[in-house]
Scaffold this motif. Sequence first.
Motif, short mmCIF file in Angstrom:
data_model
loop_
_atom_site.label_atom_id
_atom_site.label_comp_id
_atom_site.label_asym_id
_atom_site.label_seq_id
_atom_site.Cartn_x
_atom_site.Cartn_y
_atom_site.Cartn_z
N ARG A 37 0.82 -1.23 0.00
CA ARG A 37 0.00 0.00 0.00
C ARG A 37 0.84 1.26 0.00
O ARG A 37 0.31 2.37 0.00
CB ARG A 37 -0.94 -0.01 1.21
CG ARG A 37 -2.06 -1.03 1.11
CD ARG A 37 -3.03 -0.93 2.26
NE ARG A 37 -2.47 -1.44 3.51
CZ ARG A 37 -3.10 -1.41 4.66
NH1 ARG A 37 -4.32 -0.90 4.74
NH2 ARG A 37 -2.53 -1.89 5.75
N SER A 51 -5.04 -1.66 -5.07
CA SER A 51 -6.39 -1.15 -4.82
C SER A 51 -7.05 -1.94 -3.70
O SER A 51 -6.54 -2.98 -3.24
CB SER A 51 -7.23 -1.27 -6.10
OG SER A 51 -7.42 -2.64 -6.44
N ALA A 52 -8.24 -1.45 -3.25
CA ALA A 52 -8.98 -2.14 -2.19
C ALA A 52 -9.41 -3.54 -2.65
O ALA A 52 -9.39 -4.48 -1.86
CB ALA A 52 -10.20 -1.32 -1.79
N GLN A 54 -7.83 -5.47 -4.90
CA GLN A 54 -6.63 -6.31 -4.89
C GLN A 54 -6.23 -6.68 -3.46
O GLN A 54 -5.75 -7.79 -3.21
CB GLN A 54 -5.48 -5.58 -5.58
CG GLN A 54 -5.69 -5.43 -7.09
CD GLN A 54 -4.67 -4.50 -7.72
OE1 GLN A 54 -4.08 -3.63 -7.06
NE2 GLN A 54 -4.45 -4.66 -9.02
N LYS A 416 -13.22 0.37 4.17
CA LYS A 416 -12.87 1.58 3.44
C LYS A 416 -14.09 2.47 3.19
O LYS A 416 -14.03 3.68 3.37
CB LYS A 416 -12.20 1.22 2.11
CG LYS A 416 -11.85 2.44 1.26
CD LYS A 416 -11.16 2.03 -0.03
CE LYS A 416 -10.82 3.28 -0.87
NZ LYS A 416 -10.12 2.91 -2.14
#
Length: 461
Positions: A37, A51-52, A54, A416
């Motif tokens: 990240r 990404s979220a 992934q 998220k």
Amino acid sequence: MNCKNVSICASTFAGILIYIEYGIILAWNSPTLDKFRSNNTEINPLGEPISALQLSICTSIFPVSSIVTSMGVAKLPDIFGRRTTLICTALLGFTSFIAMGFVNNIWAYCFVQFLSCLSVSAGMIVTPTYLSEISKTQNRGMLSSTCSLGKTVGQLYIFVLVLGTNFQSLSFCCVVPYLILILLSFYLQESPIFLWMQGKSDRAINTMKKLNRSSSLNELEQETREKQAILRSANANTKNSLQILFGTPAGRRALFLTMVVRGLSAFTGAYVILSFLGDFLREPTHLKISAGVIAVILIITKIMTALFSVVFVDKFGRRIFMLTGTFLLSVSLFILGFYYFFKEKNAIIPDNVKLIPVIFVFVFFIGYTMSFSGVSFALLSEILPNEARSIGTGFIAFVTDFCILLQTLGYPLVSKYFGVHYFMFFYGVFTIIGFVLCLIFLPETKGKTFSEIRTILESRK
């Protein structure tokens, strides 16, 4: 167990090494996903933050591998042997971690990580069976407890390494337990039970002598008769195991209780919290100590809790550990839920209050180590009928891994876009359910034989 006996020591240590790798895989996501990240290309081997979606895929790799293993690999130890399967899993794990150090995109990482998780999942299927079949009856409890500690040692190993290594060095260091196991393979003995299953009685008896070199002839004969009795019982009841588990009151009650003490572990959030441990430990930004150092202290606390459980579980009993552990879990999860609820509402949180995630993550893992991470495995082996234990354990593992898979896919996205507190309250409700069910239904099995436990299950309503 006499440590002058190279064969039994090497075989036992091989099992502990697999548990160490299991601990490494359980803790792997926390340091590596932090790197993935990052915007810093010197830290992130992938070159750009993931990404979220992934992130969800990465955290779900281990439960997926466990499900695949339970469906497709569980029979390999009965086909190729316990020793051969153990060595093959070590070779696969060794190769995959070496390859891990050279990945430079997310999909290559997912493939290689799946192979490494597959090796650990396969190892965790064969290792308990292998150790129980090579060990003497009076050593099984101690051996089981020692291997459980190995899991926590593996977590400590990776959190210490990550303090001073990059991703590539971390991957290469994780092959060390596998490398030791491969070197020990020359001294490993095949399971006598498997040899008897293959009709190799003379070789099985010779193996028994190697594994029990310090025992007298009478003790060897008694141990041989016990293992042959286990084999005859397993062969006689294979076709009836499903009927025993699902078609008898005692079997159904045993399955219900083991789903409580093991199946509910999937709804404590332990795997998810461990995967994103850095997010919780970095919450108090005013602390001068880094999240990595706090993580090391946390794992040491888990080891001390596991040692406490090993020493006192036979004195105080299984039930009190399960009740205390689930109570601590529920309290810590609800407090964490309220903390992140107020944070999501943009409430002003003083620096001292920001210590709550750190404090109650410690409380959470103390409770988990006392209950679902330790005592529940002993209860699993004690409550399930001998003739249906393999099928019952496989069924519970499948359900547990499937539930963890759904959560790991959902946690990054839900946290998220909606907030962490939804998951904390969700887990808190299930741990309260677990506490109530244990309080009402869980019998004390300390000091009771398998026949006495079965009588209790048959008589309870």
